[in-house]
Design an enzyme around this catalytic site. Structure first.
Site, mmCIF file in Angstrom:
data_model
loop_
_atom_site.group_PDB
_atom_site.id
_atom_site.type_symbol
_atom_site.label_atom_id
_atom_site.label_comp_id
_atom_site.label_asym_id
_atom_site.label_seq_id
_atom_site.Cartn_x
_atom_site.Cartn_y
_atom_site.Cartn_z
ATOM 1 N N HIS A 120 118.574 -54.567 32.660
ATOM 2 C CA HIS A 120 118.229 -54.578 34.090
ATOM 3 C C HIS A 120 118.351 -53.194 34.725
ATOM 4 C CE1 HIS A 120 118.005 -59.031 34.764
ATOM 5 N NE2 HIS A 120 118.574 -58.986 33.570
ATOM 6 N N ASP B 113 117.677 -46.463 40.330
ATOM 7 C CA ASP B 113 117.762 -47.922 40.361
ATOM 8 C C ASP B 113 116.840 -48.479 39.289
ATOM 9 O OD1 ASP B 113 118.599 -50.368 41.422
ATOM 10 O OD2 ASP B 113 118.214 -49.744 43.478
#
Ligand code: ADQ
Length: 460
Positions: free
Chosen positions: A162, A370
């Site tokens: 992720h 991110d």
């Protein structure tokens, strides 16, 4: 179809939380993208989820919740410190986020990380039926695919990261770099958020292991491993439908009225994490005011931040730092009835979150790094009237897809100030054009699309 075989999910956390405050109480499904995406598949076709319940020392037997098999993994207090807070969140997390904070390389954390990964792998090996699809998630469990393959060579193993995968030069810092890669290479399909992550992973695999081949197809120990970008997303329809509820629209109007209806709201919503760039964003907003490009009569910054990982020093530190910055900016620029930075340190429930998205004229999503960033996609899904502007960091995985956002480099303060100014003055036609394109992108690539395409790849 993708969902025709039972699925076994392995993730650090279970998809459920204790309901209410009582530890004696029942369970409730925890909110979040991963759970939303996978629970319909698990419920419809059966399957189970292996994970940690979230409190140290808790010993629970497997049970069924809402038609999902729940297999709890026990962690001791010491393992929470070494495997979870230590190796996962003080070594891997900063290293994989461009070393924004110096990663800590502590030998004593490696063995517990390995031990806990074995515990997850053994639980999965015991649970899996012949030929079952097993999907392992994230940086806490990077060794599990190899361990599981050793225990159960008959099953199909997928792994999804992720967070970003770092460039080879940074990844090389890790004393256990080869072991980690070998762990991931135990999978049949390895998924990342972006093609840049795919490229960086495959490069590292070729450099530090015997893997060979192109970026998207590696050969390793006689097996073929597919490496691909599967950008995670949100339940678009759910966010859109919440945004159409009368009480949510009413609440959004209420928020606007309370801060002053003529003022424009620049909103940010983040976990309080040093990767999210809260500080750089506040400094750019301060500059917007100090250069008189805007005043507190025109606009305000609303920062909603939910504390996380507070037992890790860097996180307690960032909170203190942000709170001092808010104080400084407000001390300088606020006047009675016109607060410059509205700072809310709390978790908002779904409707409140959407009401804040609806109230915002400009959404600032400016992380330093991110993996994806779901906030950007959630904001877009709520813009049912095609209004609103998204300012998005080039260093969020989401920037690879959301190219109609105003893209910024969060370390370039002047560029950020210009982008905030542009966002506040973007002509209506331009705003509508951008948001409507962003909306069709996210609508077509929602979280179900993400889960199905990964599972389909795993079944091939
Ligand atoms: P996170 O780093 O947690 O996830 P993100 O993708 O932004 O980051 O997801 C955060 C979620 O928490 C969003 O659904 C958001 O709405 C919610 N949230 C944040 N602050 C909140 C608040 N104050 N109140 C209520 N809700 C709040 C990791 C990676 C990301 C990747 C996801 C999914 O770091 O890059 O997108 O996993 O893969």
């Amino acid at each position: 179809m993708a969902q025709s075989r039972k699925l076994l999910i392995i993730a650090n956390r279970l998809p459920i939380n204790r309901a209410g405050h009582s530890s004696q109480g029942g369970w409730e499904i925890s909110p979040g993208g991963l759970v939303t995406a996978l629970s319909p598949i698990l419920k419809e076709h059966g399957g189970a989820w292996i994970g940690w319940p979230g409190t140290a020392g808790t010993h629970l037997r497997p049970f069924t919740f809402d038609r999902i098999g729940i297999i709890p993994i026990r962690l001791t207090q010491k393992e929470v410190r070494s495997y979870y807070e230590g190796f996962s969140n003080e070594t891997i997390w900063p290293l994989f986020h461009d070393a924004i904070r110096p990663p800590k390389f502590v030998s004593e954390w490696w063995q517990p990380y390995t031990d806990v990964n074995w515990r997850f792998a053994r639980a999965a090996a015991k649970q899996a039926r012949p030929g079952q699809l097993v999907w392992v998630h994230d940086y806490h469990l990077q060794l599990v695919p190899r361990m599981l393959r050793e225990l159960r060579p008959d099953i199909r193993i997928g792994f999804f990261l992720h967070i970003p995968f770092p460039p080879e030069e940074l990844f090389a810092w890790l004393p256990w770099r080869r072991e980690l890669l070998q762990g991931m290479l135990g999978a049949d399909v390895i998924g990342f958020q972006t093609t840049a992550d795919v490229r960086d992973f495959s490069r590292a695999a070729r450099m530090f292991t015997s893997a060979a081949g192109g970026d998207t197809l590696l050969r390793y120990r006689g097996r073929r491993i597919r490496v691909g970008a599967f950008p995670i997303s949100i339940d678009f329809d759910e966010f859109e439908s919440i945004a159409k509820r009368g009480r949510v629209i009413h609440r959004a109007l209420d928020i606007r009225r309370r801060v002053g209806s003529t003022r424009r709201i620049l909103l940010s919503v983040d976990r309080l994490d040093y990767t999210k760039g809260l500080d750089a964003r506040m400094i750019a907003f301060e500059q917007l005011l100090s250069r008189r490009l805007a005043t507190v009569d025109d606009c305000l910054l609303m920062q909603v931040a939910v504390p996380s990982r507070e037992s890790v020093d860097e996180y307690a530190e960032i909170r203190g730092h942000i709170e001092r910055t808010v104080g400084r900016i407000n001390g300088e620029y606020s006047v009675p009835g016109r607060i410059a930075v509205h700072y809310f340190r709390r978790n908002l429930n779904r409707e409140e979150l959407v009401a804040h998205y609806l109230a915002a004229d400009v959404m600032l999503v400016t992380p330093l790094r991110d993996g994806m960033n779901l906030v950007a996609k959630e904001y877009i899904a709520t813009r049912t009237t095609n209004s609103g502007v998204l300012v998005l960091s080039e260093f969020a995985g989401a920037a690879h897809e959301l190219t109609q956002a105003l893209l910024v480099n969060p370390r370039d303060t002047d560029g950020m100030v210009r982008a905030f100014d542009t966002a506040l003055h973007l002509p209506l036609v331009e705003t509508r054009k951008r948001i409507s394109r962003l909306r069709s992108q996210v609508r077509q690539h929602d979280v179900f699309h993400w889960a199905n395409s990964f599972i389909e790849a795993l079944m091939q």
